[in-house]
Write a protein that holds these residues in place. Structure first.
Motif, mmCIF file in Angstrom:
data_model
loop_
_atom_site.group_PDB
_atom_site.id
_atom_site.type_symbol
_atom_site.label_atom_id
_atom_site.label_comp_id
_atom_site.label_asym_id
_atom_site.label_seq_id
_atom_site.Cartn_x
_atom_site.Cartn_y
_atom_site.Cartn_z
ATOM 1 N N LYS A 16 24.474 61.947 -61.882
ATOM 2 C CA LYS A 16 23.922 62.196 -60.826
ATOM 3 C C LYS A 16 24.372 61.343 -59.751
ATOM 4 N N ASN A 17 25.704 61.447 -59.323
ATOM 5 C CA ASN A 17 26.390 60.493 -58.494
ATOM 6 C C ASN A 17 25.998 60.506 -56.968
ATOM 7 N N ASN A 18 25.148 61.284 -56.715
ATOM 8 C CA ASN A 18 24.751 61.329 -55.163
ATOM 9 C C ASN A 18 23.857 59.956 -54.937
ATOM 10 N N ILE A 19 23.257 59.526 -56.008
ATOM 11 C CA ILE A 19 22.196 58.310 -55.742
ATOM 12 C C ILE A 19 22.871 57.161 -55.843
ATOM 13 N N LYS A 20 22.741 56.225 -54.967
ATOM 14 C CA LYS A 20 23.505 54.986 -54.763
ATOM 15 C C LYS A 20 22.449 53.847 -55.202
ATOM 16 N N PHE A 21 22.952 52.804 -56.104
ATOM 17 C CA PHE A 21 21.845 51.843 -56.463
ATOM 18 C C PHE A 21 22.546 50.550 -56.345
ATOM 19 N N ASN A 22 22.102 49.628 -55.602
ATOM 20 C CA ASN A 22 22.725 48.101 -55.610
ATOM 21 C C ASN A 22 22.065 47.229 -56.752
ATOM 22 N N TYR A 23 22.804 47.064 -57.780
ATOM 23 C CA TYR A 23 22.042 46.270 -58.799
ATOM 24 C C TYR A 23 21.880 44.930 -58.461
ATOM 25 N N ASP A 24 22.393 44.264 -57.569
ATOM 26 C CA ASP A 24 22.266 42.920 -57.288
ATOM 27 C C ASP A 24 20.862 42.613 -56.406
ATOM 28 N N ILE A 25 20.617 43.554 -55.764
ATOM 29 C CA ILE A 25 19.703 43.609 -54.709
ATOM 30 C C ILE A 25 18.497 44.100 -55.233
ATOM 31 N N ASN A 26 18.503 45.263 -55.869
ATOM 32 C CA ASN A 26 17.449 45.861 -56.388
ATOM 33 C C ASN A 26 16.186 45.953 -55.550
ATOM 34 N N PRO A 27 16.243 46.595 -54.401
ATOM 35 C CA PRO A 27 15.024 46.407 -53.394
ATOM 36 C C PRO A 27 13.856 46.684 -53.958
ATOM 37 N N SER A 28 13.742 47.757 -54.711
ATOM 38 C CA SER A 28 12.348 48.325 -55.061
ATOM 39 C C SER A 28 11.614 47.460 -56.057
ATOM 40 N N TRP A 29 12.492 46.609 -56.766
ATOM 41 C CA TRP A 29 12.027 45.567 -57.804
ATOM 42 C C TRP A 29 11.473 44.506 -56.978
ATOM 43 N N ILE A 30 12.079 43.910 -56.037
ATOM 44 C CA ILE A 30 11.419 42.914 -55.068
ATOM 45 C C ILE A 30 10.160 43.629 -54.510
ATOM 46 N N ASN A 31 10.312 44.780 -54.154
ATOM 47 C CA ASN A 31 8.888 45.376 -53.601
ATOM 48 C C ASN A 31 7.682 45.035 -54.557
ATOM 49 N N TYR A 32 8.176 45.537 -55.882
ATOM 50 C CA TYR A 32 7.011 45.112 -56.899
ATOM 51 C C TYR A 32 6.560 43.729 -56.965
ATOM 52 N N LYS A 33 7.389 42.904 -56.771
ATOM 53 C CA LYS A 33 6.868 41.400 -56.767
ATOM 54 C C LYS A 33 6.157 41.257 -55.400
ATOM 55 N N GLN A 34 6.602 41.898 -54.295
ATOM 56 C CA GLN A 34 5.720 41.614 -52.952
ATOM 57 C C GLN A 34 4.448 42.402 -53.243
ATOM 58 N N ARG A 35 4.309 43.338 -53.889
ATOM 59 C CA ARG A 35 2.992 44.240 -54.007
ATOM 60 C C ARG A 35 2.211 43.236 -54.927
ATOM 61 N N LEU A 36 2.706 42.708 -55.974
ATOM 62 C CA LEU A 36 2.045 41.981 -57.007
ATOM 63 C C LEU A 36 1.428 40.624 -56.256
ATOM 64 N N ASP A 37 2.233 40.001 -55.225
ATOM 65 C CA ASP A 37 1.729 38.969 -54.870
ATOM 66 C C ASP A 37 0.265 39.381 -53.724
ATOM 67 N N GLU A 38 0.598 40.674 -53.133
ATOM 68 C CA GLU A 38 -0.484 40.895 -52.343
ATOM 69 C C GLU A 38 -1.472 41.074 -53.023
ATOM 70 N N PHE A 39 -1.407 41.832 -54.277
ATOM 71 C CA PHE A 39 -2.485 42.200 -55.030
ATOM 72 C C PHE A 39 -3.259 41.227 -55.654
ATOM 73 N N ASN A 40 -2.639 39.980 -55.856
ATOM 74 C CA ASN A 40 -3.203 38.788 -56.482
ATOM 75 C C ASN A 40 -3.801 38.050 -55.358
ATOM 76 N N SER A 41 -3.464 38.313 -54.166
ATOM 77 C CA SER A 41 -4.310 37.547 -53.176
ATOM 78 C C SER A 41 -5.453 38.338 -52.482
ATOM 79 N N LEU A 42 -5.857 39.630 -53.235
ATOM 80 C CA LEU A 42 -6.661 40.351 -52.566
ATOM 81 C C LEU A 42 -8.191 39.464 -53.068
ATOM 82 N N GLU A 43 -9.101 39.829 -52.162
ATOM 83 C CA GLU A 43 -10.333 39.125 -52.510
ATOM 84 C C GLU A 43 -11.209 39.978 -53.575
ATOM 85 N N PHE A 44 -11.113 39.509 -54.662
ATOM 86 C CA PHE A 44 -11.612 40.236 -55.771
ATOM 87 C C PHE A 44 -12.110 39.440 -56.961
#
Ligand code: HEC
Ligand code: HEC
Ligand code: HEC
Ligand code: HEC
Ligand code: HEC
Length: 353
Positions: free
Chosen positions: A218-246
């Motif tokens: 499916k060569n229309n989708i470009k993906f940058n292995y080195d930056i892998n932005p959505s992977w970082i998104n997960y990390k950010q999301r996890l930090d936010e989740f872990n800082s929730l008052e719960f």
């Protein structure tokens, strides 16, 4: 029945009384017994009919620890009892027992009437499936191809002894190959006959070569292995989740009754799940160490289920809520006095993706 291509033998035989009582019944549609039990009246053995060999479904449900939740709603949610236009008189399209096919979403319409088809369609994702390496979708890799594998190559749609209904064996015609599926914390490994031993880790980094292979498909989708932005998104999301008052939700001894106010911060988790509509959480139930293992394991599962129902009632889709009962394992306080035992009677919530 005249309009259906695939009929169910007891109905075509005119053996209506195998399933219905024509005068009265305690069950809807004048069924002889509760509908699932009705099906298992006959499907409690291997049925040989001409050259068709039909598996013993009752045995499978008894030996499978992980029964497909869809079966809670009965067999007729997927199979039409008299007949339909689909193979195995399924209510929607499914490729039967074919191992390979040229697949589209519609080939698996049955599954995608309940499950999100993104697990099939998205090349890269951090949320549509957990069968992935980092954001490389392994469902896509196995299923969305010219020579696609059928879902039933890996999953047993009724149930199996493995997590996620993964089969013990892959059936290829008359061949049976063990899958050797072993779950790990963030993924699993498998060693089927199809390829050498492979592992996947949801939080791992995808291998370049497999991604390139995907892209050429499916060569229309470009993906940058080195930056892998959505992977970082997960990390950010996890930090936010872990800082929730719960704080953990606590329970009355030997019960699923919630101790007042200990669930008041649950709303933070619910709001988080609304903010990130693709994330999933695992709801973990625990008990103290009083009583039998089997009872504690069941009670912990019920505690987790109770919290799941509360979250569902606030508008979160149940597919995003995994529940697990850990019994008395992983205590957070020693079980030596009542005060500490009370701390262990809890539900914790963890972000999955
Ligand atoms: C294998 C068991 C089985 C056999 C055999 C069977 N039925 Fe049914 N039938 C069912 C089930 C289960 C339902 C309920 C389906 C549902 O709830 O969707 C049902 C529903 C029905 C309904 C209600 C349909 C509706 O849409 O509400 C009728 C009428 C019916 N059957 C007639 C028959 C007749 C006539 C025969 C014989 C030719 C027959 N059935 C044979 C299992 C069976
Ligand atoms: C009275 C016995 C009987 C009952 C009750 C019964 N079945 Fe069957 N079933 C059979 C027989 C015999 C066959 C094999 C012939 C055929 O394929 O129709 C069969 C075949 C099937 C097949 C197709 C297997 C194949 O390889 O073609 C499915 C799916 C199935 N049954 C589901 C159900 C469901 C769901 C119910 C409950 C609504 C049910 N059965 C109730 C006797 C029964
Ligand atoms: C989620 C949908 C779903 C539900 C619910 C479901 N089935 Fe099935 N069933 C399938 C699919 C898909 C297949 C074909 C793939 C396979 O055999 O693994 C199948 C295959 C079968 C077969 C044929 C097996 C064979 O050896 O060819 C039988 C018999 C059967 N189902 C009976 C049942 C009975 C009885 C129930 C209720 C206890 C049930 N099913 C509930 C989806 C479902
Ligand atoms: C009628 C709705 C329905 C249909 C149709 C259906 N499922 Fe499911 N499935 C569910 C439900 C409900 C769950 C449980 C989800 C949960 O616990 O959060 C589930 C869970 C699963 C799981 C395990 C997920 C986990 O986290 O353990 C797999 C694998 C699965 N289904 C595969 C399939 C396949 C393959 C098909 C097509 C043959 C299919 N399903 C069709 C409703 C359905
Ligand atoms: C090559 C094997 C394989 C095939 C083919 C396969 N799956 Fe899966 N599937 C898995 C594994 C492994 C998991 C468990 C992922 C994890 O670790 O949580 C899974 C998980 C799932 C889940 C749970 C949610 C998720 O995606 O994490 C669903 C639903 C599901 N599969 C549906 C399907 C459907 C529908 C098909 C066919 C279109 C299919 N699978 C084909 C291996 C497979």
């Amino acid at each position: 029945m005249d309009k259906q291509k695939v009929l169910h033998k007891p109905a075509t035989d005119g053996n209506c009384l195998a399933c219905h009582n024509p005068h009265q019944s305690e069950h809807s549609k004048l069924l002889l017994t509760e509908e699932k039990a009705l099906c298992l009246n006959c499907h409690d053995k291997t049925i040989i009919f001409g050259d068709i060999k039909v598996k013993n479904i009752k045995k499978l449900l008894q030996t499978g620890n992980f029964i497909h939740r869809a079966i809670d709603s009965g067999c007729v949610i997927c199979h039409s009892p008299h007949g339909s236009n689909n193979i195995l008189h399924l209510v929607k399209n499914f490729p039967g027992h074919e191992a390979y096919l040229n697949a589209s979403i519609d080939s698996f319409a049955l599954c995608f009437s309940c499950h999100d088809s993104k697990l099939f369609a998205e090349v890269n994702t951090n949320s549509a499936t957990n069968f992935r390496i980092g954001n490389e979708n392994l469902h896509y890799l196995h299923v969305n191809r010219k020579k696609s594998r059928n879902c039933s190559v890996c999953h047993n749609v009724h149930g199996s002894p493995n997590n996620f209904h993964i089969n013990e064996k892959i059936q290829f015609g008359h061949w049976e190959m063990p899958i050797n599926y072993v779950k790990t914390e963030n993924g699993a490994s498998c060693f089927p006959g199809c390829h050498s031993e492979k592992k996947y880790d949801r939080f791992g980094v995808p291998k370049k070569d497999t991604i390139t292979e995907n892209l050429s498909y499916k060569n229309n989708i470009k993906f940058n292995y080195d930056i892998n932005p959505s992977w970082i998104n997960y990390k950010q999301r996890l930090d936010e989740f872990n800082s929730l008052e719960f704080t953990d939700i606590k329970f009355v001894f030997a019960s699923t009754e919630i101790i007042e106010n200990t669930d008041k911060n649950l709303i933070n988790v619910i709001n988080f799940m609304k903010k990130y509509p693709n994330c999933k959480v695992e709801i973990q139930g625990y008990t103290d160490n009083v009583g039998e293992n089997s009872i504690n394991s069941e009670l912990s599962q019920k505690r987790a289920e109770k919290i799941k129902q509360i979250i569902i009632s606030q508008g979160i889709n149940h597919y995003r809520l995994y529940t697990i009962g850990y019994g008395k394992s992983n205590p957070i306080a020693s079980n030596d006095d009542e005060n500490n035992r009370a701390k262990n009677r809890r539900v914790e919530i963890k972000l999955v993706n």
